[in-house]
Scaffold this motif. Structure first.
Motif, PDB file in Angstrom:
ATOM      1  N   THR A  23       8.749  -0.919  -5.608  1.00  0.00           N
ATOM      2  CA  THR A  23       7.919   0.271  -4.912  1.00  0.00           C
ATOM      3  C   THR A  23       6.727  -0.182  -4.414  1.00  0.00           C
ATOM      4  O   THR A  23       6.243  -0.056  -3.394  1.00  0.00           O
ATOM      5  N   LEU A  26       7.318  -2.190  -1.381  1.00  0.00           N
ATOM      6  CA  LEU A  26       7.787  -1.396  -0.190  1.00  0.00           C
ATOM      7  C   LEU A  26       6.551  -0.607   0.276  1.00  0.00           C
ATOM      8  O   LEU A  26       5.962  -0.539   1.419  1.00  0.00           O
ATOM      9  N   LEU A  27       5.567  -0.229  -0.607  1.00  0.00           N
ATOM     10  CA  LEU A  27       4.406   0.446  -0.171  1.00  0.00           C
ATOM     11  C   LEU A  27       3.283  -0.407   0.475  1.00  0.00           C
ATOM     12  O   LEU A  27       2.643  -0.273   1.294  1.00  0.00           O
ATOM     13  N   LEU A  30       5.122  -0.917   4.110  1.00  0.00           N
ATOM     14  CA  LEU A  30       4.628   0.129   4.812  1.00  0.00           C
ATOM     15  C   LEU A  30       2.970   0.363   5.263  1.00  0.00           C
ATOM     16  O   LEU A  30       3.019   0.684   6.445  1.00  0.00           O
ATOM     17  N   ASN A  31       2.212  -0.117   4.309  1.00  0.00           N
ATOM     18  CA  ASN A  31       0.722   0.137   4.640  1.00  0.00           C
ATOM     19  C   ASN A  31       0.420  -1.027   5.854  1.00  0.00           C
ATOM     20  O   ASN A  31      -0.417  -0.675   6.532  1.00  0.00           O
ATOM     21  N   ARG A  34       1.426   0.641   8.741  1.00  0.00           N
ATOM     22  CA  ARG A  34       0.713   1.606   9.316  1.00  0.00           C
ATOM     23  C   ARG A  34      -0.411   1.091   9.875  1.00  0.00           C
ATOM     24  O   ARG A  34      -1.071   1.642  10.933  1.00  0.00           O
ATOM     25  N   ILE A  56       5.190   6.672   8.779  1.00  0.00           N
ATOM     26  CA  ILE A  56       4.860   5.560   7.753  1.00  0.00           C
ATOM     27  C   ILE A  56       4.022   6.014   6.448  1.00  0.00           C
ATOM     28  O   ILE A  56       4.583   5.746   5.428  1.00  0.00           O
ATOM     29  N   SER A  57       2.908   6.864   6.675  1.00  0.00           N
ATOM     30  CA  SER A  57       2.352   7.494   5.601  1.00  0.00           C
ATOM     31  C   SER A  57       3.287   8.559   4.852  1.00  0.00           C
ATOM     32  O   SER A  57       3.221   8.598   3.477  1.00  0.00           O
ATOM     33  N   MET A  60       5.630   6.300   2.680  1.00  0.00           N
ATOM     34  CA  MET A  60       4.760   5.962   1.372  1.00  0.00           C
ATOM     35  C   MET A  60       4.802   6.847   0.349  1.00  0.00           C
ATOM     36  O   MET A  60       4.965   6.641  -0.974  1.00  0.00           O
ATOM     37  N   PHE A  63       8.455   7.301  -1.194  1.00  0.00           N
ATOM     38  CA  PHE A  63       8.810   6.051  -2.025  1.00  0.00           C
ATOM     39  C   PHE A  63       8.088   6.412  -3.264  1.00  0.00           C
ATOM     40  O   PHE A  63       8.172   6.189  -4.857  1.00  0.00           O
ATOM     41  N   ALA A  64       6.530   6.672  -3.254  1.00  0.00           N
ATOM     42  CA  ALA A  64       5.987   6.901  -4.687  1.00  0.00           C
ATOM     43  C   ALA A  64       6.415   8.118  -5.511  1.00  0.00           C
ATOM     44  O   ALA A  64       6.368   7.793  -6.785  1.00  0.00           O
TER      45      ALA A  64
END
Length: 231
Positions: A23, A26-27, A30-31, A34, A56-57, A60, A63-64
């Motif tokens: 996770t 992935l975050l 994605l950041n 972004r 994208i936000s 995120m 996923f969280a």
């Protein structure tokens, strides 16, 4: 004899740690996307974040949330619900959080047992046993090395052939010619009760007709004369 087994907590910890790292990765990715989108497309939507940035936000956040709900909350609850009971006659499996699942398999019906262990299973608890019977398979999941070996040993001991013990005036002995155990009787014809007592120790019993028996095994009584004629 009744033994209880639970899932190995090391498996839950390993899955939680792996999911946490995945996770985070992935975050971070994605950041990075972004930030790249904010730098690449500001001219199209100067007053609000560009659409790629918003997508994208949102990913995120999703996923969280998935990590928190499934890994932090539901996974420990599911692991704690797993329980297996092995007694003299059957194997019972319990699992489930919101709905409970019960599986029962008779020990006498188990034909094959398969163990699957992942690499480093002594640290991850990824040991699995699959009991195969005619028409179905029962999985026993996420066991410790010790419990996995103990369960297989129980089945190995049960599969060993043990010759029946003598039972009074009738007994059963192994016959190489018949490739199995046969009934030997040196006294008289058995009653229905005695036949039932013998049948309890065997998976199947075959009843022979007169045509299948030799003349030495047949005994008839002449009711009128009160004498026995052996034929």
């Amino acid at each position: 004899m009744s033994r209880n087994y639970n899932s190995d907590p090391k498996g839950r910890k390993f899955i939680s740690a792996t999911a946490f790292l995945l996770t985070i990765v992935l975050l971070v990715l994605l950041n990075i996307l972004r930030l790249y989108a904010m730098d690449k497309f500001p001219q199209y939507m100067p007053d609000t974040p560009a659409l790629p940035v918003r997508v994208i936000s949102a990913l995120m956040i999703i996923f969280a949330a998935v990590y928190v709900v499934f890994i932090v909350i539901l996974l420990p609850m599911w692991y704690k619900s797993i329980r297996y009971v092995i007694n003299e006659k059957e194997v019972i499996s319990y699992s489930g959080i919101f709905t409970r699942t019960y599986r029962i398999m008779k020990l006498s019906s188990v034909q094959h047992a398969v163990r699957i262990s992942a690499p480093l299973s002594q640290f991850t608890g990824f040991n699995f046993i699959f009991l195969k019977a005619l028409g179905g398979t029962m999985p026993i999941l996420f066991l410790s090395d010790k419990d996995c070996g103990e369960i297989l040993e129980l089945f190995r001991e049960r599969c060993e052939t043990k010759p029946p013990q003598p039972q009074g005036k009738y007994f059963v002995e192994y016959s190489p010619e018949e490739s199995g155990y046969v009934y030997t009787d040196s006294s008289e014809i058995l009653s229905s009760r005695e036949i039932s007592e013998i049948a309890e120790d065997f998976d199947s019993v075959t009843q022979l007709s007169f045509e299948d028996m030799s003349s030495e095994q047949l005994s008839f009584t002449d009711v009128e004369n009160g004498t026995d004629d052996k034929k």
